[in-house]
Each structure stands twice: as C-alpha cells, then as structure tokens.
Design an enzyme around this catalytic site. Structure first.
Site, PDB file in Angstrom:
ATOM      1  N   ASP A 482       0.831  -1.210   0.000  1.00  0.00           N
ATOM      2  CA  ASP A 482       0.000   0.000   0.000  1.00  0.00           C
ATOM      3  C   ASP A 482       0.864   1.259   0.000  1.00  0.00           C
ATOM      4  OD1 ASP A 482      -2.332   1.482   0.171  1.00  0.00           O
ATOM      5  OD2 ASP A 482      -3.103   0.414   1.924  1.00  0.00           O
ATOM      6  N   ASP A 552     -10.949   2.003  -2.506  1.00  0.00           N
ATOM      7  CA  ASP A 552     -11.448   1.770  -1.142  1.00  0.00           C
ATOM      8  C   ASP A 552     -12.973   1.834  -1.130  1.00  0.00           C
ATOM      9  OD1 ASP A 552      -9.094   1.300   0.096  1.00  0.00           O
ATOM     10  OD2 ASP A 552      -8.920   3.248   1.077  1.00  0.00           O
TER      11      ASP A 552
HETATM   12  C1  GLA Z   1      -5.636   1.966   2.432  1.00  0.00           C
HETATM   13  C2  GLA Z   1      -6.140   0.756   1.695  1.00  0.00           C
HETATM   14  C3  GLA Z   1      -7.115  -0.007   2.535  1.00  0.00           C
HETATM   15  C4  GLA Z   1      -6.470  -0.409   3.831  1.00  0.00           C
HETATM   16  C5  GLA Z   1      -5.934   0.813   4.544  1.00  0.00           C
HETATM   17  C6  GLA Z   1      -5.135   0.461   5.758  1.00  0.00           C
HETATM   18  O1  GLA Z   1      -6.595   2.927   2.550  1.00  0.00           O
HETATM   19  O2  GLA Z   1      -6.691   1.118   0.470  1.00  0.00           O
HETATM   20  O3  GLA Z   1      -7.579  -1.134   1.849  1.00  0.00           O
HETATM   21  O4  GLA Z   1      -5.427  -1.303   3.569  1.00  0.00           O
HETATM   22  O5  GLA Z   1      -5.096   1.583   3.682  1.00  0.00           O
HETATM   23  O6  GLA Z   1      -4.598   1.543   6.388  1.00  0.00           O
END
Ligand code: GLA
Length: 729
Positions: A482, A552
């Site tokens: 990420d 997300d």
């Molecule tokens: C990002 C990702 C999520 C999750 C969060 C964790 O927003 O897109 O899926 O992994 O980080 O902090």
C-alpha cells in the site's frame, strides 16, 4: 518482417497484423512522423505533407531560401526545442553552455529481432509465442553531441507497438534534462479526434471523460509523486464518432508510476500532436558526460473496432506480456478475506482466527491481515516503518498465527506500506534523515504520515531486508503493498541542492528496485498493489503485481463505474474486487455479482454474518471458482455505460472460443410500470445455439446479440442476474 526500411524513400514502416506506423528520415535528416492507422503497403506517406510558406514559422538554417520548410508545420516523430517548432516539445535540455537548443537529426537506425529492454525501468516482454522486431533510431545534435535514441518494438500478432526513449550525453560537459517525453506523434487531421482519459479522485478512481479537441494544449497528468487517483497514465485518441464497437481508437499507456504528463495539442493548422512521458514539473536531471537517461515505455495500440476493440488489445497483451507472476497464467488465485473493514486496526490473533474460521465456512481460501499488526500501530499516528510484529496484538507471534490459519486449511496474507514512516516510530527516531523533509521547513503530513526518501540506497536496502525477513519468517502466501499519501516536500538529504530536481524520478527508480528484489526473492507469493484503493493503478505496477485494489470504495453501485472505467485498459484479472458491508440496501448476491468482475473476495467481519448469509457467500465463492477461467481469461465486454442514465448496468465475459459466456446485469434503478428492457449480448457465434443457465430451451447467438435478453423488471431494488450461456451446437 514487422519493420521495413525503404532505402529509396528513407521510410521506416512498422507493421502489426492490422496496423501500420511510419516515420521517415526526411528533408535535412529530420525525422518525420507520417502515419499511424489501419495497415498500408510499404509506400511513402510523405505525399500528405502540403508545404507552404507559413507566416511566423521559421525555417532551419540549412533550408536556405526554402521558405516553405518549417518544423512548425512538419509532422514530427520527436519534437525538439529551438528549431522553429513552437508546438509542445518532446525534449527540453539545457546544454553545457547554458543554451536550450536541441537540434536532433537522424544519424542512424538499427533493426533487430526481439524486444528492447530498459536497464532502469519496467517494460513489457516478449513471450515465446510472439514475433517481435525492434528498431532504434538515433537522433544527434552535432553541436552539443547529445543523442536521443528512439526505441520501438513491434508485436505483430498483438497489434501493439511499444516506444521508449534514451538520452545519451556524448559531449564533454554536463547537461540538464528538463523535459523528456517517451512518445510524440503528429496527426495531420487533428479535428477528427476526441481525447478520452480516466480522471477521478479518492474513492472514485478512473471515471471516463471524453473531450473535443480545441486549439490549445489539453493536458492530463499527475504531480503527486504517483500516477494518482486523480488521473491515470492512459489516454485514447479516437474518432469523434467512435463508440464501443466502431471507430478508430489509438491507446497510449505509460509504464510509469510517478509524475506523468500527456499533452494533446491541436495546432494552428488543425494538426494534432500527442506527447506523453514523465511530468516536467520539478524535473531537472543532470547527465554527466557519457551518462544515459531512460524514459519510460509507452504501450500503443490501434484498432478500428471502437473502445471494446482497443480494450481487448490491451487486455490480451497485458495478460500475457506484462507481469511474470505465476498467478497470471498458471496458478488460480484464491478467494480472500481482508481484515481491514472487519476490524480496522482493532484486532488481535484471537479475533483474526475467529474471522478465518467463519470465512472458511464461506468458502474463503486466504485470510489477509491488513494494517495494524506491526510496531506501535493502534491508530494511524504511529508505527509505519517498524516492520516487526506488535506482540500486544499478535501475542502468539506471526509464525504461530500463520500456523493456526494454515491448520484451518487456509492461506495467510499480510499488509505493508513500505514507502511510508510515522514520526512516532523507531525507524523515524533512528533515521529522521531518511524522511523526505526540506531542511528548515515543516513537512506536509497526510494521514499523519511522512514519506521515506526512496531515492536513497540505504532506505531501499533497509526495506528489502526488513520485508524479506518477515516474508521468510512465516508461511506467507500473499502481500498487499500500500501507499497512502501523495508526495510533497520533495527532498533528498543525499543529493546536493542543485540535484533536487531528480528526486521525484529517483524515488520511483528506488521503489522499482525494492519491489523487483522482493518479488524475485519470493516468486511464490501473490502480490496485490494498493494506494488508498486505486491511487497508483498503472501498467508499471501491474508489471510487478498481477492485481491491484481498484478502490477503497466498495459500494457495489459505485463499483459498476469503477470497474467500467478501469476496464478501458486494464484487464479484469488485475482488478481487486470484494464484497463488503458497504451498500446497506444492496443484496449480498448483487455484491457478489459485482465482485466477480475482478479477483473476488470479502472485506467484512465474517463472524457477523448469519448462517444464511454465510451459505450465500459459500455459493458465490464456489461460483467464482467455477467461472474463474471465463472471467480471468475470457474477453470482457461493457454492455451498457453506467455513466449514462439507464436502469441497469451489464457486462459480459466470453471465452476465447465463444462457446461459453457469463452475462451479468445489475438493476440500478426501478421505475413503476416501465417498459420491458433487453440486454444485448456481444461476442457470441451468430449461428451457434446457446443454453441459458442450463435450460433446454436454446437461443441462437444472433438472437442473443440482436434481440437480446429480456430482463425481469418485477424485482427488488438492486437485484442482479447472471446468465451463463453455453454453446450446445
Ligand atoms: C488503504 C487501503 C485499505 C487499507 C488501509 C489500511 O486505505 O486502500 O484497503 O489497507 O489503507 O490503512
């Protein structure tokens, strides 16, 4: 042969199965762009150039009294600066003497078999089934002694041409590159085109936008240090009348994850220039004598068969020639459940095992432990950079936790955000100088975190060592990588003040080095990319990871648009899609139908589901496994446009031999006593007879494609349908 050099006309023509591309070493050895479009013979296309005396368009010195020859009106293969071409340049370089001139003349060309590679940047590759030819054309400025090498590879069967660029300083003083575009194409008939791009924002990535060309420079780009949520490094130039099924479309997909720029300029004579490459903002790259700079690759595709035709070219090519992970072709990917929306950072080993047990019951194969397992990570103020297990949460230790999950018959996955650091972390306390922060200034925080200076070798080595150690410590099957902020405060403590203009690009080079090492050290691990959802979803990332988290935003109705837009260039098999609690009024079956337009998984607390819901999930997981080859390897069709007003969104996966298809429909809007609606299938064999969901009543391909399937309108809100079409004879 995919590439032909014609001695008499000095044309270099590139031929794929259905397209041709031509350049010519023209008047005074300038390299001209003459053609890109449907296949032509090996003929000199320079007859298209109408040369007039153009007012205020200067003439190169060597053209002497020939006032009709101006680079301002000539179609160029690589536009340069200070030569009398006032349109956007492909290169801006400050020479050792302080001048901004680049007078590149074609001095050499070399045709060879196979695909070129770049030393510093990811590229597509040739498989053993591909016939690939390469041509390198060298332009040289005889005063500064700077060479620009234009690289082209032709993938004949795939209808794909790739382009990249190298700059070589063969002079004896340093030069400074301020702009270097990987592709430049001039079209004569610019008013024929529309420009399509994929803008968006966090939670709404890759929405589709189409604009008419007007007389200015249309720019698409990112200056966020990553390819971003807000734009995507992919553009289409298409016929003004192009639709899903008809019309000429040219695609340009940049293999780069950092700042990028695409410019489409309609000039004073209605010609259109497209350039694409690294964004010149805050980009100043020093090249000492003998040093080489590589610009990222652009993957170009051309079709006469509309957006669907273009998407199919990219989908096929990116499925086979982009990522070497065994999960692309050989190994079926698991159905996963991710802990993020189930528990956020509030979990421990016991809770994770409970979720895994419930998920097992839903037919899930893999538990992913998301953010919150490391350092002092109880909220997003701390912990990033400390890639060791938080013993208060994972009390039994990582090894033991993974063992427990494996004993359930499930695999285990883990989350990292390697490029970031929290100020409240052991890493920051030990190495504040590793953070991007301009001396004497307070750095911009985003999600309370700072970015590591990925241009530093010591930072790269630290990450390689730490992450590899965790991956070696336990039986880890999957990694989610990420990045949760845009970059600001671009600064490297390791570079002198005058070289800070290199940091954006060096960051990306460092990132690629780290990813390359970790992925090659762990070829059996399935990697998924993520950036606050789909913020860095680009071809270069897909070179390393076979899949990427689309967004997300898990709301299934929003997802219809997200999947639609993403699919313009990126294949469905790369699209991370999960069922979550988002979408309170949407039935779980519809959520599953939507998540099946991707890698399929769950993002919820499985322990909260009722027996009945778990049962539905089990059925859906099994269905996904059943349809896996069709979804992952078949042709994908967008049947409706969710951005237009309509009552349903539909799409379809069709097996390559057209004998099987999965047609999915989601009802997004209900109207009382509305007219009957029909969804027309695509890609079937007209004369073949198909059964629908196993029924003995058969329908012909042509009936399904021309009359369509009537969709039941007496249904609940957000109902969905899946029609499995099987060819019987
Ligand atoms: C990002 C990702 C999520 C999750 C969060 C964790 O927003 O897109 O899926 O992994 O980080 O902090």
């Amino acid at each position: 042969m995919g590439i032909i050099y014609n001695e008499a006309s000095k044309t270099i023509t590139l031929h794929t199965k259905h397209s041709s591309y031509q350049m010519k070493i023209g008047n005074l050895d300038y390299l001209l762009h003459l053609y890109y479009g449907p296949s032509i013979r090996d003929e000199d296309m320079s007859y298209q150039i109408m040369q007039y005396d153009r007012g205020f368009s200067g003439n190169p010195y060597e053209s002497r009294d020939e006032r009709t020859f101006s680079l301002d009106a000539q179609p160029q293969e690589f536009s340069t600066q200070q030569q009398g071409d006032f349109r956007t340049a492909s290169i801006e370089v400050v020479n050792g003497d302080g001048s901004y001139s680049y007078h590149g003349k074609a001095v050499d060309y070399k045709i060879s078999k196979g695909k070129y590679q770049l030393d510093t940047l990811p590229c597509v590759f040739a498989t053993e089934n591909d016939t690939v030819d390469t041509v390198e054309v060298t332009l040289s400025d005889e005063i500064s002694n700077v060479q620009v090498v234009l690289l082209y590879s032709v993938f004949e069967e795939a209808d794909i041409i790739t382009r990249a660029v190298k700059v070589i300083n063969s002079g004896n003083t340093p030069i400074h590159l301020r702009k270097i575009m990987s592709v430049c194409i001039d079209f004569f008939n610019g008013l024929d085109f529309d420009l399509v791009s994929l803008p968006g924002r966090y939670g709404q990535e890759r929405q589709v936008e189409r604009q008419r060309m007007t007389h200015h420079i249309h720019t698409i780009g990112s200056v966020r240090g990553s390819s971003s949520h807000q734009q995507n490094p992919f553009v289409i130039l298409c016929d003004k009348n192009a639709t899903e099924d008809y019309g000429k479309c040219y695609g340009f997909s940049l293999m780069y994850s950092g700042n990028f720029l695409a410019e489409a300029e309609l000039d004073q004579y209605d010609q259109l220039r497209l350039v694409m490459g690294i964004h010149p903002k805050q980009f100043v790259y020093e090249l000492k004598p003998q040093e080489v700079f590589e610009g990222p690759e652009v993957v170009m595709a051309f079709t006469e068969h509309g957006f669907t035709g273009l998407s199919h070219l990219y989908h096929d090519f990116y499925r086979t020639n982009l990522c070497q992970s065994k999960f692309v072709q050989e190994v079926q990917r698991p159905v996963l459940i991710n802990s993020w929306e189930a528990a956020f950072m509030d979990f421990d080993d016991v809770k994770l095992v409970k979720i895994a047990k419930a998920a097992k019951n839903m037919g899930v194969d893999l538990l992913v432990m998301d953010d919150g397992w490391f350092g002092k990570r109880d909220d997003d103020n701390s912990g990033l950079g400390d890639w060791y297990v938080n013993q208060n949460k994972i009390k039994c230790g990582l090894h033991k936790l993974v063992e427990q999950i494996n004993e359930l018959g499930m695999k285990f996955g883990i989350w990292f955000e390697p490029e970031m650091v929290s100020e409240d972390s052991d890493l920051y306390r030990a190495h504040p100088e590793w953070t991007m922060q301009i001396p004497g200034r307070h750095a911009v925080r985003s999600r309370n975190q700072m970015a590591l200076d990925m241009s530093r070798r010591d930072v790269q080595d630290y990450l390689i060592e730490q992450i590899n150690a965790i991956l070696d410590d336990a039986n880890i099957f999957y990694v989610k990588w990420d990045i949760n902020r845009s970059l600001a405060d671009i600064w490297s403590n390791q570079l002198p003040p005058e070289r800070q203009g290199e940091v954006y690009h060096r960051y990306i080079l460092g990132l690629y080095r780290v990813m390359d090492n970790i992925i090659k050290t762990h070829p059996d691990i399935l990697f998924e990319g993520c950036s606050g959802g789909g913020g860095r979803y680009d071809a270069a990332m897909l070179h390393y990871y076979p899949q990427y988290w689309v967004s997300d935003n898990n709301h299934p109705i929003d997802r219809l648009k997200l999947h639609y837009g993403t699919s313009f260039v990126y294949p469905v098999c790369t699209m991370g899609a999960h069922i979550s609690d988002s979408g309170k009024f949407v039935p779980i079956k519809t959520k599953a139908v939507v998540a099946m337009c991707g890698t399929f998984g769950y993002e919820l607390d499985a322990t909260h589901l009722s027996e009945e819901e778990q049962e539905i999930c089990r059925e859906q997981s099994d269905l996904f496994r059943k349809y896996y080859p069709l979804i992952m390897k078949g042709d994908y069709y967008r049947l409706t446009n969710p951005f237009e007003t309509g009552n349903m969104t539909a799409w379809q996966h069709v097996s390559k031999d057209k004998s099987e298809s999965l047609l999915s429909v989601v009802v997004t809007n209900l109207t009382c006593n509305g007219p009957q609606e029909y969804i027309r299938a695509k890609g079937l064999i007209p004369d073949a007879m198909y059964s629908i969901n196993g029924s003995s009543e058969l329908r012909s391909g042509s009936a399904l494609m021309n009359a369509g399937l009537p969709i039941n309108r007496e249904v609940d809100d957000y109902s969905s349908f899946q029609f499995h079409l099987k060819m019987i004879h």
